[in-house]
Design a protein around this motif. Structure first.
Motif, PDB file in Angstrom:
ATOM      1  N   SER A 121       6.908 -10.330  -6.832  1.00  0.00           N
ATOM      2  CA  SER A 121       5.657 -10.551  -6.933  1.00  0.00           C
ATOM      3  C   SER A 121       5.905 -12.286  -7.192  1.00  0.00           C
ATOM      4  O   SER A 121       6.589 -12.512  -7.960  1.00  0.00           O
TER       5      SER A 121
ATOM      6  N   THR B  63       3.755  -2.033  -0.187  1.00  0.00           N
ATOM      7  CA  THR B  63       3.087  -3.074  -0.239  1.00  0.00           C
ATOM      8  C   THR B  63       1.870  -2.796  -1.099  1.00  0.00           C
ATOM      9  O   THR B  63       0.896  -2.087  -0.432  1.00  0.00           O
ATOM     10  N   ILE B  64       1.516  -3.259  -2.147  1.00  0.00           N
ATOM     11  CA  ILE B  64       0.421  -2.664  -2.824  1.00  0.00           C
ATOM     12  C   ILE B  64      -0.020  -3.621  -3.980  1.00  0.00           C
ATOM     13  O   ILE B  64       0.633  -4.585  -4.339  1.00  0.00           O
ATOM     14  N   ASP B  65      -1.342  -3.387  -4.320  1.00  0.00           N
ATOM     15  CA  ASP B  65      -2.242  -4.442  -5.206  1.00  0.00           C
ATOM     16  C   ASP B  65      -1.678  -4.109  -6.636  1.00  0.00           C
ATOM     17  O   ASP B  65      -1.698  -2.907  -6.980  1.00  0.00           O
ATOM     18  N   VAL B  66      -1.582  -4.988  -7.636  1.00  0.00           N
ATOM     19  CA  VAL B  66      -1.044  -4.631  -8.881  1.00  0.00           C
ATOM     20  C   VAL B  66      -2.395  -5.102  -9.526  1.00  0.00           C
ATOM     21  O   VAL B  66      -3.166  -6.301  -9.391  1.00  0.00           O
ATOM     22  N   GLU B  67      -2.511  -4.473 -10.851  1.00  0.00           N
ATOM     23  CA  GLU B  67      -3.715  -4.747 -11.501  1.00  0.00           C
ATOM     24  C   GLU B  67      -3.205  -5.022 -13.227  1.00  0.00           C
ATOM     25  O   GLU B  67      -2.520  -4.410 -13.684  1.00  0.00           O
TER      26      GLU B  67
ATOM     27  N   LYS C 129       0.959  -3.990 -16.515  1.00  0.00           N
ATOM     28  CA  LYS C 129       0.624  -4.047 -15.222  1.00  0.00           C
ATOM     29  C   LYS C 129       0.648  -2.802 -14.465  1.00  0.00           C
ATOM     30  O   LYS C 129       1.297  -1.939 -14.974  1.00  0.00           O
TER      31      LYS C 129
ATOM     32  N   PHE D  32      -0.171  -0.096 -11.054  1.00  0.00           N
ATOM     33  CA  PHE D  32      -0.462   0.174  -9.470  1.00  0.00           C
ATOM     34  C   PHE D  32      -0.730   1.614  -9.105  1.00  0.00           C
ATOM     35  O   PHE D  32      -0.361   2.349 -10.092  1.00  0.00           O
TER      36      PHE D  32
ATOM     37  N   SER E   7       0.955 -10.647 -10.048  1.00  0.00           N
ATOM     38  CA  SER E   7      -0.557 -10.382  -9.581  1.00  0.00           C
ATOM     39  C   SER E   7      -0.394 -10.332  -8.290  1.00  0.00           C
ATOM     40  O   SER E   7       0.220 -10.679  -7.436  1.00  0.00           O
ATOM     41  N   GLY E   8      -1.907  -9.953  -7.754  1.00  0.00           N
ATOM     42  CA  GLY E   8      -2.187 -10.077  -6.182  1.00  0.00           C
ATOM     43  C   GLY E   8      -1.376  -8.729  -5.806  1.00  0.00           C
ATOM     44  O   GLY E   8      -1.260  -7.537  -6.198  1.00  0.00           O
ATOM     45  N   THR E   9      -0.724  -8.792  -4.394  1.00  0.00           N
ATOM     46  CA  THR E   9      -0.074  -7.672  -3.901  1.00  0.00           C
ATOM     47  C   THR E   9       1.668  -8.126  -4.129  1.00  0.00           C
ATOM     48  O   THR E   9       2.076  -9.109  -4.213  1.00  0.00           O
TER      49      THR E   9
END
Length: 136
Positions: free
Chosen positions: A30, A55-59, A66, A68, A128-130
């Motif tokens: 990341s 390939t995935i979004d993390v929150e 964090k 996913f 953050s993000g992908t």
């Protein structure tokens, strides 16, 4: 007699080598930084490992983790309950999310341990993000 010692030694070396090969490690990339986790041998960790690469979004969630959502739910059979601290990789079964802790949390019903950070744990907080998750 020396030959016997040599063969025993090579068998031990092979056993040690096999143990090293069975370690499941994943990398999470990341923002140009890499975090490595070593997974345990629970069924949920194996299920996650089999879904890679992702390939995935993390929150962001709360002030210590964090998360996913892997494409498929993980089977928690033979998976230890988590007592999460900074660097713990866990699975929260009720929601189906994988959790990367960057601060202490403790335990909760439905929170299973998948593994622990080996290196780069300081990067979890800024993910953050992908993200890209791969087998090491």
């Amino acid at each position: 007699m020396e030959q016997g010692n040599i063969s025993v030694r090579s068998e031990q070396d092979e056993i040690i080598h096999e143990e090293e090969e069975t370690k499941m490690q994943i990398s999470v990339q990341s923002n140009g930084k890499t975090t490595i986790f070593e997974l345990n041998d629970g069924k949920a960790a194996k299920d996650l490992y089999e879904q890679l690469p992702l390939t995935i979004d993390v929150e962001d969630f709360s002030n210590n983790e964090k998360i996913f959502y892997p494409p498929k739910k993980l089977d928690t059979t033979n998976t230890p309950m988590a007592n999460a601290k900074a660097g713990t990789l866990a699975y929260y079964a009720p929601w189906g999310d994988v959790v990367m802790f960057y601060a202490s949390f403790g335990s909760a019903g439905g929170l299973y341990e998948l593994g622990n950070v080996v290196s780069g744990g300081e990067h979890i907080k800024n993910m953050s993000g992908t993200i890209l998750i791969e087998k090491v």
